[in-house]
Design a protein around this motif. Sequence first.
Motif, PDB file in Angstrom:
ATOM      1  N   GLY A   1      -8.685   1.617   9.249  1.00 41.60           N
ATOM      2  CA  GLY A   1      -9.875   1.799   8.416  1.00 41.60           C
ATOM      3  C   GLY A   1      -9.602   1.398   6.994  1.00 41.60           C
ATOM      4  O   GLY A   1      -8.522   0.910   6.671  1.00 41.60           O
TER       5      GLY A   1
ATOM      6  N   ARG B   1       0.848  -1.200   0.000  1.00 41.89           N
ATOM      7  CA  ARG B   1       0.000   0.000   0.000  1.00 41.89           C
ATOM      8  C   ARG B   1       0.882   1.248   0.000  1.00 41.89           C
ATOM      9  O   ARG B   1       1.848   1.342   0.739  1.00 41.89           O
TER      10      ARG B   1
ATOM     11  N   PHE C   1     -13.368   2.226   0.155  1.00 43.23           N
ATOM     12  CA  PHE C   1     -14.021   1.272  -0.743  1.00 43.23           C
ATOM     13  C   PHE C   1     -14.588   2.088  -1.911  1.00 43.23           C
ATOM     14  O   PHE C   1     -15.466   2.927  -1.707  1.00 43.23           O
TER      15      PHE C   1
HETATM   16  P1  HAM Z   1      -6.799   3.606  -1.670  1.00 46.40           P
HETATM   17  O1  HAM Z   1      -6.351   2.185  -1.783  1.00 46.40           O
HETATM   18  O2  HAM Z   1      -5.989   4.631  -2.359  1.00 46.40           O
HETATM   19  O3  HAM Z   1      -6.907   3.923  -0.110  1.00 46.40           O
HETATM   20  O4  HAM Z   1      -8.277   3.727  -2.203  1.00 46.40           O
HETATM   21  C1  HAM Z   1      -9.288   2.907  -1.712  1.00 46.40           C
HETATM   22  C2  HAM Z   1     -10.155   2.393  -2.850  1.00 46.40           C
HETATM   23  O5  HAM Z   1     -10.666   3.503  -3.598  1.00 46.40           O
HETATM   24  C3  HAM Z   1      -9.429   1.545  -3.892  1.00 46.40           C
HETATM   25  O6  HAM Z   1      -9.351   0.216  -3.484  1.00 46.40           O
HETATM   26  C4  HAM Z   1     -10.344   1.724  -5.097  1.00 46.40           C
HETATM   27  O7  HAM Z   1     -11.514   0.939  -4.973  1.00 46.40           O
HETATM   28  C5  HAM Z   1     -10.801   3.159  -4.957  1.00 46.40           C
HETATM   29  N1  HAM Z   1      -9.988   4.060  -5.797  1.00 46.40           N
HETATM   30  C6  HAM Z   1      -8.837   4.691  -5.483  1.00 46.40           C
HETATM   31  N2  HAM Z   1      -8.404   5.459  -6.488  1.00 46.40           N
HETATM   32  C7  HAM Z   1      -9.313   5.322  -7.492  1.00 46.40           C
HETATM   33  C8  HAM Z   1      -9.469   5.871  -8.805  1.00 46.40           C
HETATM   34  N3  HAM Z   1      -8.579   6.727  -9.316  1.00 46.40           N
HETATM   35  N4  HAM Z   1     -10.547   5.509  -9.528  1.00 46.40           N
HETATM   36  C9  HAM Z   1     -11.462   4.669  -9.037  1.00 46.40           C
HETATM   37  N5  HAM Z   1     -11.384   4.115  -7.813  1.00 46.40           N
HETATM   38  C10 HAM Z   1     -10.333   4.439  -7.046  1.00 46.40           C
HETATM   39  C11 HAM Z   1      -7.170   5.132   0.431  1.00 46.40           C
HETATM   40  O8  HAM Z   1      -7.568   6.083  -0.194  1.00 46.40           O
HETATM   41  C12 HAM Z   1      -7.032   5.173   1.947  1.00 46.40           C
HETATM   42  N6  HAM Z   1      -7.157   6.570   2.376  1.00 46.40           N
HETATM   43  C13 HAM Z   1      -8.073   4.266   2.574  1.00 46.40           C
HETATM   44  C14 HAM Z   1      -8.064   4.247   4.071  1.00 46.40           C
HETATM   45  C15 HAM Z   1      -9.064   4.635   4.888  1.00 46.40           C
HETATM   46  N7  HAM Z   1      -7.071   3.799   4.841  1.00 46.40           N
HETATM   47  C16 HAM Z   1      -7.420   3.917   6.113  1.00 46.40           C
HETATM   48  N8  HAM Z   1      -8.649   4.440   6.156  1.00 46.40           N
END
Ligand code: HAM
Length: 430
Positions: free
Chosen positions: A313, A268, A316
């Motif tokens: 957290g 990650r 999604f």
């Molecule tokens: P992340 O893995 O960057 O985590 O994004 C989480 C989810 O958001 C991804 O698994 C994907 O489903 C969706 N996602 C991210 N970027 C895109 C994109 N450009 N287009 C479509 N879907 C997308 C985070 O953002 C962390 N802040 C999560 C978190 C919450 N960790 C702890 N708490």
Amino acid sequence: MNENRKKIETSPYKGVRDFYPEDWFIEKYIFSVWHQTAERFGYSEYSSSPLEPAELYRAKSGEELVSEQTYTFTDRGGREVTLRPEMTPTLARMIAAKRRELTFPLRWFSIQNIFRYEQPQKGRLREHFQLNTDIFGVLGLEAEVEIISLASAILKNFGALDADFEIKINSKKLLEDLFVSFSISAEQAKKLSQILDKKEKIGRDVYEASVKDLLGGKAGEVIYTLDVNDRLRERIEGTSSMKNMEELVSRLEAVGVRNLSFTPTLTRGFEYYTDIVFEVFDTDPANRRALLGGGRYDNLLEIFGADPIPAIGFGFGDVTLKDFLAGRKLLPEYHAGAALYLCRAGDTAYEELVRFADRLRKAGLGVTLDLSGKKVGDQIKIADRLRISFVLCFGEEEIKSKKYRVKNLKSGEEKILREEEISEFIRSYS
Ligand code: HAM
């Protein structure tokens, strides 16, 4: 029209979506399952503006996100502003600001639009919606168990089966222990994590070559250990990070979460994660990108000069989820918001129709009034095209007899009802 004026495109800005009613219907369905499941697990909903000071992301969101993927601009007052590329720093900021007034452990969720300047492609857009669910104030594995169970419960509430998705887990501490066991320096470890984070993107050959460039003679053994879980277990057996991972897997299995896969190469990209990290994948390889991702971040509040509060957290996204649901025929069929289309028969006064519709609305029914002025047959066609399930033709005859013929357009079934029976009859179908 001025011939020289350039026509404005009707397509949306690159990488973002318009949601026509049929599309928004699906989004609303996704939000409703997210919302309901989070509330059933006792999470409270919060919200915020998408505008944040740019510095919020510089400290710990990770190099690639900040330097390549943010929408950042200078406002008229000279401030650097970023459209949120993720929710976690905002959440940490909100909690740091009111930490003395808040009750911990705290469980919050939010459904917001997120902006990332990425190359639009399958599963990746420049704006997407993301559910974030986070727990603050719990150090023990109970928090991991709850948050991963919640992720699994959400997918099940969409109708997914265990075999449809895989939960990959790893631990940053465990990777640290592994790197130490190979006498890899902290600086090399950081670079190695960055290579691992890009492993799928760059392909096997480039991955192996990059590790060799970085680690020289050790590379072969490191790559092998990361590939073969038994070898890795042997190498760091007895470390607290390995014990923690084993305990987490057995506790999750004890509460019925079994589709887990320990994946030592999962890193990650965010720098704020401190220990357990996880991602959930569709088992259909056509939908390659993660459905959700998250992890433990116990020190993020430090960037606000506040004492740390342990946190965990996940985020999604709606884009890969929609592909997941569509691929398994788990998306609901569209229908209009109104359940009844009120046709105007003959030249009945519109005021009569409006009064009748209002009485039905007061009884709780969604009613669309015909404004086309077309023949009744054509009015019914309009209702059908709008995907409104029931029609009722209202005219002099109905006004006199006070009896109404309600037709279900899907089944063709008709029923003659009194006014006070209409709403209940139609609602019994929903
Ligand atoms: P992340 O893995 O960057 O985590 O994004 C989480 C989810 O958001 C991804 O698994 C994907 O489903 C969706 N996602 C991210 N970027 C895109 C994109 N450009 N287009 C479509 N879907 C997308 C985070 O953002 C962390 N802040 C999560 C978190 C919450 N960790 C702890 N708490």
